[in-house]
Each structure stands twice: as C-alpha cells, then as structure tokens.
Design a protein around this motif. Structure first.
Motif, PDB file in Angstrom:
ATOM      1  N   ALA A  65       1.039  -1.251   0.192  1.00 47.02           N
ATOM      2  CA  ALA A  65       0.052  -0.017  -0.080  1.00 47.02           C
ATOM      3  C   ALA A  65       0.885   1.287   0.156  1.00 47.02           C
ATOM      4  CB  ALA A  65      -0.835  -0.110   1.230  1.00 47.02           C
ATOM      5  N   GLY A  66       1.771   1.300   0.779  1.00 47.64           N
ATOM      6  CA  GLY A  66       2.797   2.428   0.878  1.00 47.64           C
ATOM      7  C   GLY A  66       3.693   2.595  -0.234  1.00 47.64           C
ATOM      8  N   ASP A  68       6.292   4.944  -0.304  1.00 49.84           N
ATOM      9  CA  ASP A  68       7.385   5.864  -0.183  1.00 49.84           C
ATOM     10  C   ASP A  68       8.811   5.356  -0.496  1.00 49.84           C
ATOM     11  OD1 ASP A  68       6.304   4.154   2.143  1.00 49.84           O
ATOM     12  OD2 ASP A  68       8.465   3.952   2.724  1.00 49.84           O
ATOM     13  N   ARG A  83      -0.827   1.549  -6.492  1.00 47.95           N
ATOM     14  CA  ARG A  83      -0.448   0.820  -5.160  1.00 47.95           C
ATOM     15  C   ARG A  83      -1.644  -0.165  -5.075  1.00 47.95           C
ATOM     16  NH1 ARG A  83      -3.972   3.605  -0.770  1.00 47.95           N
ATOM     17  NH2 ARG A  83      -3.961   1.340  -0.275  1.00 47.95           N
ATOM     18  N   LEU A 138      -7.024   8.310   7.403  1.00 42.55           N
ATOM     19  CA  LEU A 138      -8.516   7.992   7.221  1.00 42.55           C
ATOM     20  C   LEU A 138      -8.593   7.198   5.662  1.00 42.55           C
ATOM     21  CD1 LEU A 138     -10.427  10.195   9.099  1.00 42.55           C
ATOM     22  CD2 LEU A 138      -9.884   7.943  10.063  1.00 42.55           C
ATOM     23  N   VAL A 140      -7.650   3.920   2.724  1.00 40.38           N
ATOM     24  CA  VAL A 140      -8.140   2.602   2.777  1.00 40.38           C
ATOM     25  C   VAL A 140      -7.882   1.884   3.972  1.00 40.38           C
ATOM     26  CG1 VAL A 140      -7.756   0.389   1.464  1.00 40.38           C
ATOM     27  CG2 VAL A 140      -7.585   2.501   0.187  1.00 40.38           C
ATOM     28  N   LEU A 141      -6.762   1.776   4.622  1.00 38.97           N
ATOM     29  CA  LEU A 141      -6.632   0.975   5.896  1.00 38.97           C
ATOM     30  C   LEU A 141      -7.298   1.896   7.201  1.00 38.97           C
ATOM     31  CD1 LEU A 141      -2.922   0.018   5.206  1.00 38.97           C
ATOM     32  CD2 LEU A 141      -5.259  -1.234   4.483  1.00 38.97           C
ATOM     33  N   LYS A 164     -13.607  14.536   6.122  1.00 38.49           N
ATOM     34  CA  LYS A 164     -14.272  13.019   5.985  1.00 38.49           C
ATOM     35  C   LYS A 164     -15.387  13.344   6.774  1.00 38.49           C
ATOM     36  CE  LYS A 164     -10.462  11.205   4.066  1.00 38.49           C
ATOM     37  NZ  LYS A 164     -10.409  10.882   2.648  1.00 38.49           N
ATOM     38  N   VAL A 192      -0.812   7.138   8.481  1.00 39.83           N
ATOM     39  CA  VAL A 192      -0.538   7.971   7.198  1.00 39.83           C
ATOM     40  C   VAL A 192       0.599   7.534   6.556  1.00 39.83           C
ATOM     41  CG1 VAL A 192      -1.687  10.343   8.106  1.00 39.83           C
ATOM     42  CG2 VAL A 192       0.617   9.640   8.804  1.00 39.83           C
ATOM     43  N   PRO A 193       0.571   7.727   5.229  1.00 41.35           N
ATOM     44  CA  PRO A 193       1.708   7.754   4.564  1.00 41.35           C
ATOM     45  C   PRO A 193       2.785   8.435   4.833  1.00 41.35           C
ATOM     46  CG  PRO A 193       0.053   8.828   3.306  1.00 41.35           C
ATOM     47  CD  PRO A 193      -0.247   8.639   4.462  1.00 41.35           C
ATOM     48  N   THR A 198       4.902  14.222   6.536  1.00 40.97           N
ATOM     49  CA  THR A 198       4.683  13.513   7.629  1.00 40.97           C
ATOM     50  C   THR A 198       5.718  12.701   8.333  1.00 40.97           C
ATOM     51  OG1 THR A 198       4.327  11.350   6.361  1.00 40.97           O
ATOM     52  CG2 THR A 198       2.661  12.845   6.872  1.00 40.97           C
ATOM     53  N   VAL A 219       1.701   1.945  12.853  1.00 42.11           N
ATOM     54  CA  VAL A 219       1.847   0.889  11.927  1.00 42.11           C
ATOM     55  C   VAL A 219       1.955   1.143  10.518  1.00 42.11           C
ATOM     56  CG1 VAL A 219       0.171  -0.906  13.106  1.00 42.11           C
ATOM     57  CG2 VAL A 219      -0.662   0.857  12.217  1.00 42.11           C
ATOM     58  N   ARG A 221       5.036   3.957   9.134  1.00 44.23           N
ATOM     59  CA  ARG A 221       6.493   3.609   8.737  1.00 44.23           C
ATOM     60  C   ARG A 221       7.345   4.246   9.933  1.00 44.23           C
ATOM     61  NH1 ARG A 221       4.976   0.652   5.349  1.00 44.23           N
ATOM     62  NH2 ARG A 221       5.141   0.686   3.029  1.00 44.23           N
ATOM     63  N   ASP A 245       5.208  -1.521  15.001  1.00 43.29           N
ATOM     64  CA  ASP A 245       5.441  -2.383  14.082  1.00 43.29           C
ATOM     65  C   ASP A 245       6.229  -2.141  13.013  1.00 43.29           C
ATOM     66  OD1 ASP A 245       4.549  -4.910  12.513  1.00 43.29           O
ATOM     67  OD2 ASP A 245       3.352  -3.909  11.189  1.00 43.29           O
ATOM     68  N   ALA A 272       0.010  -5.750   8.487  1.00 44.61           N
ATOM     69  CA  ALA A 272      -0.737  -6.196   7.419  1.00 44.61           C
ATOM     70  C   ALA A 272       0.003  -6.505   6.211  1.00 44.61           C
ATOM     71  CB  ALA A 272      -1.854  -4.946   6.815  1.00 44.61           C
ATOM     72  N   LYS A 304       0.980  14.602  -4.239  1.00 42.78           N
ATOM     73  CA  LYS A 304       0.912  14.152  -2.722  1.00 42.78           C
ATOM     74  C   LYS A 304       1.777  13.445  -2.489  1.00 42.78           C
ATOM     75  CE  LYS A 304      -4.323  14.614  -3.017  1.00 42.78           C
ATOM     76  NZ  LYS A 304      -5.319  13.659  -2.595  1.00 42.78           N
TER      77      LYS A 304
HETATM   78  P1  NAP Z   1      -4.186   5.791   1.596  1.00 49.82           P
HETATM   79  O1  NAP Z   1      -5.284   5.157   1.478  1.00 49.82           O
HETATM   80  O2  NAP Z   1      -3.259   6.512   0.654  1.00 49.82           O
HETATM   81  O3  NAP Z   1      -4.825   6.675   3.146  1.00 49.82           O
HETATM   82  C1  NAP Z   1      -3.782   7.767   3.379  1.00 49.82           C
HETATM   83  C2  NAP Z   1      -4.580   8.725   4.543  1.00 49.82           C
HETATM   84  O4  NAP Z   1      -3.668   9.415   5.069  1.00 49.82           O
HETATM   85  C3  NAP Z   1      -5.501   9.261   3.737  1.00 49.82           C
HETATM   86  O5  NAP Z   1      -6.634   9.739   4.524  1.00 49.82           O
HETATM   87  C4  NAP Z   1      -5.068  11.068   3.815  1.00 49.82           C
HETATM   88  O6  NAP Z   1      -5.875  11.835   3.776  1.00 49.82           O
HETATM   89  C5  NAP Z   1      -3.943  10.968   5.059  1.00 49.82           C
HETATM   90  N1  NAP Z   1      -3.002  11.641   4.894  1.00 49.82           N
HETATM   91  C6  NAP Z   1      -1.941  11.665   3.999  1.00 49.82           C
HETATM   92  N2  NAP Z   1      -1.035  12.710   4.268  1.00 49.82           N
HETATM   93  C7  NAP Z   1      -1.524  13.458   5.270  1.00 49.82           C
HETATM   94  C8  NAP Z   1      -1.272  14.519   5.852  1.00 49.82           C
HETATM   95  N3  NAP Z   1       0.176  15.391   5.454  1.00 49.82           N
HETATM   96  N4  NAP Z   1      -1.939  15.103   6.798  1.00 49.82           N
HETATM   97  C9  NAP Z   1      -3.102  14.420   7.285  1.00 49.82           C
HETATM   98  N5  NAP Z   1      -3.663  13.147   6.608  1.00 49.82           N
HETATM   99  C10 NAP Z   1      -2.750  12.888   5.573  1.00 49.82           C
HETATM  100  O7  NAP Z   1      -3.231   4.809   2.495  1.00 49.82           O
HETATM  101  P2  NAP Z   1      -3.526   3.527   3.060  1.00 49.82           P
HETATM  102  O8  NAP Z   1      -3.828   2.495   2.006  1.00 49.82           O
HETATM  103  O9  NAP Z   1      -4.543   3.696   4.191  1.00 49.82           O
HETATM  104  O10 NAP Z   1      -2.279   2.929   4.052  1.00 49.82           O
HETATM  105  C11 NAP Z   1      -1.500   3.736   4.973  1.00 49.82           C
HETATM  106  C12 NAP Z   1      -0.137   3.641   5.055  1.00 49.82           C
HETATM  107  O11 NAP Z   1      -0.023   2.325   5.974  1.00 49.82           O
HETATM  108  C13 NAP Z   1       0.631   3.207   3.977  1.00 49.82           C
HETATM  109  O12 NAP Z   1       1.303   4.467   3.263  1.00 49.82           O
HETATM  110  C14 NAP Z   1       1.913   2.447   4.537  1.00 49.82           C
HETATM  111  O13 NAP Z   1       3.022   3.173   4.983  1.00 49.82           O
HETATM  112  C15 NAP Z   1       1.271   1.836   5.721  1.00 49.82           C
HETATM  113  N6  NAP Z   1       0.948   0.377   5.721  1.00 49.82           N
HETATM  114  C16 NAP Z   1       1.700  -0.415   6.779  1.00 49.82           C
HETATM  115  C17 NAP Z   1       1.625  -1.958   6.603  1.00 49.82           C
HETATM  116  C18 NAP Z   1       2.241  -2.708   7.611  1.00 49.82           C
HETATM  117  O14 NAP Z   1       2.280  -3.973   7.392  1.00 49.82           O
HETATM  118  N7  NAP Z   1       2.851  -2.136   8.844  1.00 49.82           N
HETATM  119  C19 NAP Z   1       0.976  -2.419   5.684  1.00 49.82           C
HETATM  120  C20 NAP Z   1       0.173  -1.736   4.850  1.00 49.82           C
HETATM  121  C21 NAP Z   1       0.441  -0.136   4.804  1.00 49.82           C
HETATM  122  P3  NAP Z   1      -6.865  12.386   2.564  1.00 49.82           P
HETATM  123  O15 NAP Z   1      -7.821  11.240   2.486  1.00 49.82           O
HETATM  124  O16 NAP Z   1      -7.438  13.630   2.892  1.00 49.82           O
HETATM  125  O17 NAP Z   1      -5.962  12.270   1.401  1.00 49.82           O
END
Ligand code: NAP
Ligand code: GLV
Length: 306
Positions: A65-66, A68, A83, A138, A140-141, A164, A192-193, A198, A219, A221, A245, A272, A304
C-alpha cells in the motif's frame, strides 16, 4: 505483453508462477539489468536502474500500500504508479490495531507479566470512555480501522488531509486541526503515508499533546517517529507505552533500546502483510482494464506522494 518483476526481499518464483497462470499469453520474467523493454512492472523497492532502463512502461504496480520507497526514485512524470488497494490488508490492520488497543486498555500486557511471575492480581476495570482512540490517516486502511475500533465502543477520532464524514468517528482534518485531534486522543494510531509532510510527525511536541497516559500504535512507517522523543515521553510517564510494527531500520537492530523496553512492544512489520494471490488477482484485473483502455483505481498522486 511483457511484464517484469522486481521485488526486493520477496521470493520471485511463486509470484512468477501465479502471474503466468493468470496471464498465459504474457511473457513474465524477473527483471535483471539489460532486460528487454516491458509493458508493465510489478515491484517493491526496485532499483533506479529498472526505471532508467524501462522508459516505456505503461504502468508500475507496487505490491504494497505504501509507495514511499518508490517516491524516493526518479520517476517519469507520466508513469502511472499503482498501489495495492486493500487486497486483504485492511482486515489484517483492523485485527492488529484492535488487538493492540484492547491489550493495552484491558491491561492484558500486565497480565502477561503477572503470569510469568505466577501472580494472581486484580486490576479494577477502567473506563472505556477515558480511552479515546485517534487514527491518523483515514484512507483505505485507516477508515476500516476506525470503524473496527468504534465497534468496540471506544470514542474514536480521525485525522486526514481532506475533510471526511464517517459514522461513529469524530473527524478532524488538515494541519489547523491537528493539535485539537491530538488533545482529544489518548491512544494514537499512525496510518498516514510517509511523505515529506509526515516524516517525524510523531515527536516530542505532537506526542506531548496527547492526553496523559497516552499510548502510541505505529503501523505506518518507522520514519514517522522520532525514537528518542517517544522513549523520553514513555520514561517520563507522560506516555504509558507503545506498540510498534515499523522502524527506521528493518530488521530492528539488536542494540536498539525498543527491544528491551518494558513498555514498548515490537512486532516485525507484520500488521498487514501482502496476500500474494489476492494481490495478483487485483494487479491482473487492472492490467486487463488498462489494456481495454479503461481507468483503474489506486493510481498514486505523484504530487501528494501517496
Ligand atoms: P491511503 O489510502 O493513501 O490513505 C492515507 C490517508 O492518510 C488518507 O486519509 C490521507 O488523507 C491521509 N494523509 C496523508 N497525508 C496526510 C497529511 N499530511 N496530513 C493528514 N492526513 C494525511 O493509505 P492506506 O492504504 O490507508 O495506507 C496507509 C499507510 O499504511 C501506507 O502508506 C503504509 O505506509 C502503511 N502500511 C503499513 C503496513 C504494515 O504492515 N505495517 C501495511 C500496509 C500499509 P486524505 O484522505 O485527505 O488524502
Ligand atoms: C506495507 O508496509 C505496505 O505498505 O503495504
């Protein structure tokens, strides 16, 4: 059609086998320098050389998903980066975060220590309403996690970039509302990504604004956290602890203080995981849609960075 596969830290063979079964007419190979020009690439943290040598890709599919690691490379401005769009991750993330929240709130971590000492101790119940959970991100995850935590009747706050509206979640957005979000939160979940906006967002200032007895669940980065600040706030008692994590360096080096800290729980980037067959199904459907000239979801906004 030609597809190259280049996923650092991932065994290529099972991916190649399943991709070839799903797309029998395509030529699908593990990428190596000098490989012929491909139409699509399936990647995780690929080398810059792949991008430099493959200027005619129609799209690049990230098996996470990430993105970076991709954002650190020189990418052609017109290359669609795609992604993983859930693909079985949001339910895992909801399980992990609910487990960490409940383990802390119900003091199951204390029970583990008691059990090791054969100590039968009574802990008076704590008030759920005192344990507001704040989800940073807020997407996908984060949305799935926020709803799952709300189902356990914790007060839930959420923070995102754009506004939201989610049932059962008090939503904050933007930098202007960040401090209000933190002040309303006791258990903070970072989803957040990792972007220039961030990096280091969990630091002495932001974590110091959580309610007393705050708890951190990261969970997203490792680079979201300033490790020394987190440890100092736990040691001072302002924070009750953390479940982490993800780390600046993975695997977490043996000498890192997180390993031995009694109030910090470490897991090996496992909250995840990428589910191979679900992910391949999603990638293949998207390749087929692109070949038909259709639009697909999950294309990263390069401006972004997520
Ligand atoms: P996503 O769908 O892109 O959602 C990112 C959320 O963060 C969105 O709600 C976005 O706001 C918000 N955001 C981004 N930049 C921001 C900022 N500067 N200020 C406030 N809010 C901000 O990502 P996702 O699929 O949910 O995944 C999130 C992250 O989880 C990934 O990027 C990855 O690093 C991490 N991840 C970790 C694992 C693990 O196993 N540990 C697995 C999968 C993913 P908007 O909705 O307004 O755009
Ligand atoms: C894992 O960390 C991912 O970004 O999918």
């Amino acid at each position: 059609m030609r597809i190259v596969f280049s996923c650092t830290g991932t065994k290529a063979e099972p991916w190649l086998r399943s991709l070839r079964m799903a797309l029998p007419d395509a030529q699908i190979e593990e990428w190596a320098p000098g490989a012929p020009q491909a139409d699509y690439a399936v990647v995780w943290a690929p080398p810059q050389t792949l991008l430099d040598e493959q200027p005619k890709l129609k799209a690049m599919f990230n098996i996470g998903a990430g993105v970076d690691a991709l954002m650190r490379l020189r990418l052609p401005a017109d290359l669609p980066i795609v992604r993983l769009d859930d693909a079985g991750m949001s339910v895992q993330m909801a399980e992990y975060v609910c487990h960490a929240v409940i383990r802390h709130y119900r003091e199951l971590d204390v029970c583990e220590v008691d059990e090791a000492r054969q100590r039968w101790s009574y802990h008076p119940p704590r008030l759920r309403s005192d344990f507001s959970v704040g989800i940073m991100g807020l997407g996908v995850l984060g949305e799935r996690v926020a709803k799952a935590v709300a189902a356990f009747e914790f007060p839930v706050n959420g923070w995102s970039r754009s506004p939201k509206s989610i049932d059962g979640v008090r939503c904050f957005h933007g930098q202007d509302q960040f401090h209000d979000f933190l002040a309303a939160t006791r258990i903070l979940v970072c989803l957040v990504p990792l972007t220039p906006d961030t990096v280091g967002v969990l630091n002495r200032d932001s974590l110091g604004r959580l309610k007393p007895g705050g708890y951190v669940i990261n969970v997203a980065r490792g680079a979201h956290v300033v490790d020394e600040d987190l440890i100092a706030l736990v040691d001072s008692g302002h924070l009750a602890g953390a479940t982490l994590d993800v780390f600046h360096t993975e695997p977490l080096p043996p000498e890192h203080p997180y390993w031995q800290h009694p109030k910090i729980t470490v897991t090996p980037h496992t909250s995840a995981r990428t589910e191979r067959e679900l992910s391949i199904g999603q990638i293949v459907q998207k390749i087929q849609a692109l070949e038909r000239g259709e639009k697909i979801a999950g294309v990263v906004d390069l401006g972004k960075g997520y």
